[in-house]
Design a protein around this motif. Structure first.
Motif, PDB file in Angstrom:
ATOM      1  N   PRO A 173      79.835   1.018  65.854  1.00  0.00           N
ATOM      2  CA  PRO A 173      80.914   1.367  64.695  1.00  0.00           C
ATOM      3  C   PRO A 173      82.286   1.324  64.985  1.00  0.00           C
ATOM      4  CG  PRO A 173      79.662   3.501  65.605  1.00  0.00           C
ATOM      5  CD  PRO A 173      79.215   2.335  66.107  1.00  0.00           C
ATOM      6  N   GLY A 223      86.544   2.320  63.268  1.00  0.00           N
ATOM      7  CA  GLY A 223      87.179   2.622  62.138  1.00  0.00           C
ATOM      8  C   GLY A 223      87.778   4.059  62.290  1.00  0.00           C
ATOM      9  N   ALA A 257      87.070   7.027  61.341  1.00  0.00           N
ATOM     10  CA  ALA A 257      86.214   7.914  61.564  1.00  0.00           C
ATOM     11  C   ALA A 257      85.861   8.180  63.029  1.00  0.00           C
ATOM     12  CB  ALA A 257      84.755   7.722  60.838  1.00  0.00           C
ATOM     13  N   ALA A 273      81.042   8.947  60.063  1.00  0.00           N
ATOM     14  CA  ALA A 273      81.152   8.565  58.589  1.00  0.00           C
ATOM     15  C   ALA A 273      81.857   6.950  58.924  1.00  0.00           C
ATOM     16  CB  ALA A 273      81.765   9.656  57.793  1.00  0.00           C
ATOM     17  N   ALA A 274      81.494   6.386  59.768  1.00  0.00           N
ATOM     18  CA  ALA A 274      81.872   4.905  59.839  1.00  0.00           C
ATOM     19  C   ALA A 274      80.841   3.982  59.103  1.00  0.00           C
ATOM     20  CB  ALA A 274      82.113   4.568  61.331  1.00  0.00           C
ATOM     21  N   SER A 275      81.710   3.042  58.372  1.00  0.00           N
ATOM     22  CA  SER A 275      80.797   2.120  57.520  1.00  0.00           C
ATOM     23  C   SER A 275      80.827   0.770  58.173  1.00  0.00           C
ATOM     24  CB  SER A 275      81.280   2.026  56.264  1.00  0.00           C
ATOM     25  OG  SER A 275      82.437   1.876  56.082  1.00  0.00           O
ATOM     26  N   GLU A 276      81.657   0.403  59.213  1.00  0.00           N
ATOM     27  CA  GLU A 276      81.949  -0.906  59.640  1.00  0.00           C
ATOM     28  C   GLU A 276      81.470  -0.942  61.152  1.00  0.00           C
ATOM     29  OE1 GLU A 276      85.652  -3.457  58.942  1.00  0.00           O
ATOM     30  OE2 GLU A 276      86.067  -1.543  57.795  1.00  0.00           O
ATOM     31  N   THR A 277      80.971  -1.981  61.510  1.00  0.00           N
ATOM     32  CA  THR A 277      80.685  -2.210  63.061  1.00  0.00           C
ATOM     33  C   THR A 277      81.219  -3.481  63.471  1.00  0.00           C
ATOM     34  OG1 THR A 277      78.739  -3.587  62.567  1.00  0.00           O
ATOM     35  CG2 THR A 277      78.389  -1.217  62.510  1.00  0.00           C
ATOM     36  N   TYR A 295      90.172  -2.553  66.474  1.00  0.00           N
ATOM     37  CA  TYR A 295      89.965  -2.275  64.997  1.00  0.00           C
ATOM     38  C   TYR A 295      91.400  -2.013  64.431  1.00  0.00           C
ATOM     39  CZ  TYR A 295      89.029   0.041  60.700  1.00  0.00           C
ATOM     40  OH  TYR A 295      89.227   0.321  59.205  1.00  0.00           O
TER      41      TYR A 295
END
Ligand SMILES: Nc1ncnc2c1ncn2[C@@H]1O[C@H](COP(=O)(O)OP(=O)(O)O)[C@@H](O)[C@H]1O
Ligand SMILES: [Mg+2]
Length: 506
Positions: free
Chosen positions: A102, A104, A106, A126-130, A252
């Motif tokens: 993950p 970002g 978060a 609470a990370a949505s990207e990987t 990132y």
């Protein structure tokens, strides 16, 4: 051909019919492999002819590993978690994907394992990207020159071996010579900057990791740091992944035009985990039993540090790899590799450390191959002659140690040199601001410190920050924001320092 299904009132039936019609019946192929042998965190897997290098494999109970070696009929798989729950006979499937973590905002302020799973007890991320842990380094045209400074807060580094945004600077020395401390102090120093810090602990004792985290939490801006931990007790697979995972987390921010700094503490232990995996998967050993590709592994990792061009957003990733030597031997295999990959090295010396010179930077052996160009103007001007003066002093000191009565000129030079050495010493976890460094060097070069006893210089140093904030707040602001010291300010600063030191004298 039958008529199309009547939509009618029950459209769900129509949808269901359409889906049934779309479903292709018949045999589907799925590769299921089998664990043939498992030991020391490595599983040998058969029956997955379609698996690719670095592919993430999934075991019966949801454990993961990645394909490290593809041999005919057999895959050497490095296990990443729950190493002792995988047994011979277990089934294995390919995932068609590589190892990802993950990324970002978060992740900021969190302590994670190398797969990005929180280990700080603060709940899920609470990370949505990987992003994949292995990413290509930016190409030459995507890069820009390293021209902006990173304030390490350690005077000897900022004056003599300045660090630039996007640079890779190796911190190297024997064990317990203050390597981690320099890296951690650099992170702490970023509490006053816009740089996001990632600290990757590889193969260290839990107590050392705890000390590092405590120091950053107490003195630094922890909410802008990410800590990635693969302890000594973690599987070699996790230790191996750790620096790559940390690099992706830092990239990132770099890729979004921000600035990041990553510390790999340390790559000697990473090389050892690489060797362990290579020997267990029966790759042929080379020099010091490391496999032939260990140079490539570290070059690939450190090439990811970069300053990006304007078109790419102008972000940067600065890397501070740490390496441990044995009895000061810089020409061992891993140290020479790392020295040749990086843009300079800070060499720490055990003898200096034991004589009480901390940070124990060996000024003769350290070098920054980007250096001067990136240095803040204010410091570059002030520190111009410092290196030469210091080198001459060290030689002179050695020479006069064996007696004889040196003349007045030499005595003055020795007095001055001892003051240089005193300001280059510094306690841990107290990084200096640029303006404090400029003021110290200015005081030194104006000869203001020569009458001050060496033992009193540490005390002067401690009160310096508050003094400047009180007496010359405008100069503080100007130097901190522009990195420059105007000629008029230089005189006022010298004047302030002179008055303070005169009042201070016994
Ligand atoms: N500048 C310094 N002033 C005082 N103590 C220091 C300084 N630098 C390091 N130390 C102490 O020296 C010890 C070893 O430092 P550490 O950074 O852990 O070394 P390494 O990472 O090289 O093994 C630690 O106890 C640390 O607190
Ligand atoms: Mg250390």
């Amino acid at each position: 051909m039958t008529a199309p299904p009547d939509p009618g009132p029950d459209t769900w039936l129509a949808t269901a019919r359409a889906r049934v019609a779309d479903t292709r019946l018949g045999p589907a192929a799925e590769e299921i492999g089998r664990v043939e042998h498992v030991a020391d965190g490595i599983a040998l897997v058969s029956g997955l002819p379609g698996a690719r290098l670095d592919e993430l494999l999934r075991f019966d109970q949801g454990q993961f590993g990645y394909a490290q070696v593809l041999d005919e009929g057999l895959i050497g798989c490095v296990l990443l978690d729950a190493v002792d729950t995988v047994a011979a006979g277990d089934r294995v499937r390919g995932t068609g994907d590589v190892v990802r973590v993950p990324v970002g905002p978060a992740l900021l302020g969190r302590i994670l394992d190398p797969l990005g799973r929180p280990i700080d007890g603060l709940g899920p991320l609470a990370a949505s990207e990987t992003m994949p842990v292995e990413r290509a380094a930016p190409s030459i045209i995507e890069r820009d020159l390293v021209t902006e400074p990173v304030q390490t807060g350690t005077l000897v580094i900022d004056t003599l071996f300045a660090l630039g945004r996007g640079q890779r600077e190796l911190i190297i020395g024997d064990r317990a010579t203050g390597k981690s401390t320099i890296a951690i102090d650099t992170i702490i120093s970023q509490r006053d900057s816009d740089i996001i810090c990632v600290y990757v602990a590889i193969g260290q004792k839990s107590t050392s990791v705890r000390r590092a985290i405590d120091a950053i939490q107490q003195h630094g801006a922890f909410e802008r740091c990410i800590i990635v931990v693969a302890e000594a007790a973690s599987s070699p697979g996790l230790q191996w992944i750790a620096p790559f995972a940390g690099a992706s987390m830092a990239e990132y921010f770099r890729d979004r035009g921000q600035h990041a700094l990553i510390v790999f503490d340390d790559l000697t232990k990473h090389a050892a985990s690489h060797r362990e995996i290579a020997l267990l998967t029966r790759q042929s050993p080379g020099r010091e039993a490391y496999p032939g590709d260990v140079f490539y592994v570290h070059a690939r990792l450190l090439e990811r540090a970069s300053k990006l061009s304007k078109e790419k957003g102008g972000g940067s990733l600065t890397a501070l790899p740490v390496a441990e030597t044995d009895a000061g031997n810089l020409s061992a295999y891993i140290p020479t590799n790392l020295i040749s990959i990086t843009d300079g090295q800070i060499v720490l010396d055990g003898h200096l450390f034991h004589e009480g010179q901390k940070p124990a930077v060996d000024a003769g052996a350290s070098v920054s191959r980007v250096g001067g160009k990136t240095q803040a103007r204010a410091l570059r001007d002030a520190a111009d002659t410092l290196r030469l003066d210091y080198a001459q002093f060290l030689e002179l000191e050695m020479f006069t140690r064996f007696g004889g009565m040196p003349d007045q000129r030499v005595r003055d030079q020795l007095t001055h040199g001892a003051r240089i050495r005193a300001i280059l010493g510094q306690g841990q976890h107290a990084p200096a601001r640029l303006v404090e460094e400029v003021a110290l060097v200015l005081a030194l070069q104006a000869g203001l410190l020569d009458p001050v006893p060496v033992e009193a210089i540490g005390g002067f140093r401690l009160e310096l920050g508050a003094l400047l904030d009180r007496k010359v707040p405008d100069i503080v602001r100007h130097v901190q924001t522009s990195g420059q010291l105007e000629p008029g300010q230089r005189e006022r600063l010298t004047e302030t320092l002179t008055r303070h030191l005169r009042a201070r004298a016994p």
